[in-house]
Design an enzyme around this catalytic site. Sequence first.
Site, short mmCIF file in Angstrom:
data_model
loop_
_atom_site.label_atom_id
_atom_site.label_comp_id
_atom_site.label_asym_id
_atom_site.label_seq_id
_atom_site.Cartn_x
_atom_site.Cartn_y
_atom_site.Cartn_z
N ASP A 43 -62.40 -92.38 62.81
CA ASP A 43 -61.52 -91.47 62.08
C ASP A 43 -61.87 -90.01 62.35
O ASP A 43 -61.19 -89.11 61.86
CB ASP A 43 -61.63 -91.73 60.57
CG ASP A 43 -60.77 -92.92 60.14
OD1 ASP A 43 -59.92 -93.34 60.94
OD2 ASP A 43 -60.95 -93.41 59.01
N SER A 46 -67.78 -87.64 63.08
CA SER A 46 -68.76 -86.89 63.87
C SER A 46 -68.13 -85.65 64.49
O SER A 46 -68.75 -84.58 64.58
CB SER A 46 -69.36 -87.78 64.96
OG SER A 46 -70.03 -88.89 64.39
N ASP A 118 -73.52 -87.60 58.27
CA ASP A 118 -72.46 -88.29 58.99
C ASP A 118 -72.72 -89.78 58.88
O ASP A 118 -73.69 -90.30 59.44
CB ASP A 118 -72.47 -87.85 60.46
CG ASP A 118 -71.38 -88.54 61.27
OD1 ASP A 118 -70.38 -88.97 60.67
OD2 ASP A 118 -71.55 -88.67 62.50
N GLY A 482 -96.07 -128.98 50.01
CA GLY A 482 -96.01 -129.63 51.32
C GLY A 482 -94.71 -130.39 51.46
O GLY A 482 -93.91 -130.48 50.52
N GLY A 487 -97.91 -136.45 50.69
CA GLY A 487 -98.97 -137.03 49.86
C GLY A 487 -99.36 -136.17 48.68
O GLY A 487 -100.43 -136.37 48.09
N SER A 556 -91.72 -127.28 46.74
CA SER A 556 -91.67 -125.80 46.61
C SER A 556 -91.61 -125.15 47.98
O SER A 556 -92.58 -124.52 48.42
CB SER A 556 -92.85 -125.28 45.79
OG SER A 556 -94.08 -125.75 46.24
#
Length: 645
Positions: A43, A46, A118, A482, A487, A556
Amino acid sequence: MSEATTDPIYVTEALIAEDIDAYLDQHQHKTMLRFITCGSVDDGKSTLIGRLLYDSKMIFEDQLAALETDSKKVGTQGQEIDFALLVDGLAAEREQGITIDVAYRFFNTEKRKFIVADCPGHEQYTRNMVTGASTADLAVILIDARKGVLVQTRRHSYLCHLIGIRNIVLAVNKMDLVDYDQGVFDAIVKDYAEFARSIGIESFTALPISGFKGDNITTRSAQTPWYQGPTLIEHLERVEVITSRDADKPFRLPVQWVNRPNLDFRGFSGLIASGTVKPGETIRVLPSGKTSTVTRVVTLDGDLDEGVAGQSVTLCFADEIDCSRGDVIAVADNPPQAADQFETTLVWLNDDPLIPGRAYWLKLGTQTVSATVQQPKYAVNVNTMEHTAVKTLELNAIGVAQIIADKPIVFEPYADNRTGQGNRTLGGFVLIDKITNATVAAGMIQFALRRAQNVHWQPTDVTRADHAKLKNQAPKVLWFTGLSGAGKSTIANEVEKRLNVMNRHTFLLDGDNVRHGLNKDLGFTEADRIENIRRVGEVAKLMADAGLIVLTAFISPFRAEREMVRAMLPEGEFVEVFVDTPLEVAEARDVKGLYKKARDGQLKNFTGIDSPYEPPLNPEIRVNTAEMTAEQAAEHIIRQLMPWK
């Protein structure tokens, strides 16, 4: 500098040659306006800033020569000067002809100093635009006269309004490419005005400009005789600087640093966000609520009779009250609020979506706390302004969600007074991912939730230390993590049996067992897994408060949630036990047949197959069940933990 212009607005500072001291004094007392340029891609943002720098004679001769050379090599304007190159400094920006990063530039006129940002137009760089807008007093929204109001125009306008920018300039650019047609300009202004009203923008200033040709930038253009308004620079020079209003608000100073250079001096340093402060005034330190009197307002250049908004000062108190980084010093009879639960508006800035229930760092001013975001109430469609029901927020989404912090923070509702920097300091925040340290969202606090004000900690006479002493043990949370089939439950059970023989008071929270009751309403999506761990963590904390040794056996899978539970407990009480079993070993066991179902597509979101597992980086204890039996692993854990303190 390049040679002087005869334009009445931009006259080379003749005072420099006549009286340098007078010039410096005049320059020092000019007001400062921060503004941004934003809008859709290409547009002309800059180019406009480059034109402002060029016309204000802020370009040195060598810069001008380099600009002329670069314009011929990589410019987009043929053999003419490409002003955008003054701002687009990254190689990728010049190659693509776009803005990627926020570019800050300084220039001044005889009436005012300016800092302009800018901002990029591409949707993927919206986070950069939010950064630039966060400190701006004014926004120049550019629109390509050939294209009209686009999606990104709406998004940037909404964000500017949301962040609190109340001075909006609608710059209809590239009027030279539509033959300066007033009908085109009027149609765009009408279209934008309808949208602006829908999002709460009460007023804006519309200008027909050409950044490339210079029309209505610094001088009125003969090409638009139908336009009688100010030029862009005239408007920028006249608009009120919002930060000047901060001095009229109640005093607020977020403490950045406790200044203790020697035994005889103790002060509290920070930037005054709003209001004024003088020696002799009574202040209140939040969130503790302690009061004292200001004895000195200290700066590097000496003591002040009065500190005002925008100044960095060190305050000394008459009393030795507790005050540290993150606290807020305020006027005693009109302090801000403190709470730990809020309704907020979030702008999501990360490629990875929001995960409701996950803990993020919330940084507000100088305060940093751990906070979780609940499932959003809705997201805002920037095109229609409709509220859409969502379960998360994706990149660049804007939504409303509740946030719960782990401790009270001092704040002021962003919407109470959106002008000035004071409310941005205590009302605007960012969320930071705890693992990557990436800023994932920017947010505005709208209000504290009522439950945050009504629910208080009830003091009890029997402490957690009393509970532990009665059981003759130090409370611990042994967090077994784990893969499925590693286990965890078997080893945790063996450890508890050994502790029981040793007359230790324990309780085992097993993942499957908990889902039969406490967490029976949760599934296995990422958000549900996080909530599962949060609830278990809260229960484990309560059991530790009762003096128990708590063993938990859960997959977890995410580090962030394990760290969330660790943060709930006193240092040293959380012991992460990594049951380190390779995926192929765990899958070969497949005691419950879950891996087979997951491989066949019958079980979605299964850890290790189509849902990730993040192994601990520095667990307190690691056991490898591919090399030792459950009994050996349990014995190893006991040896690591003993003797109990």
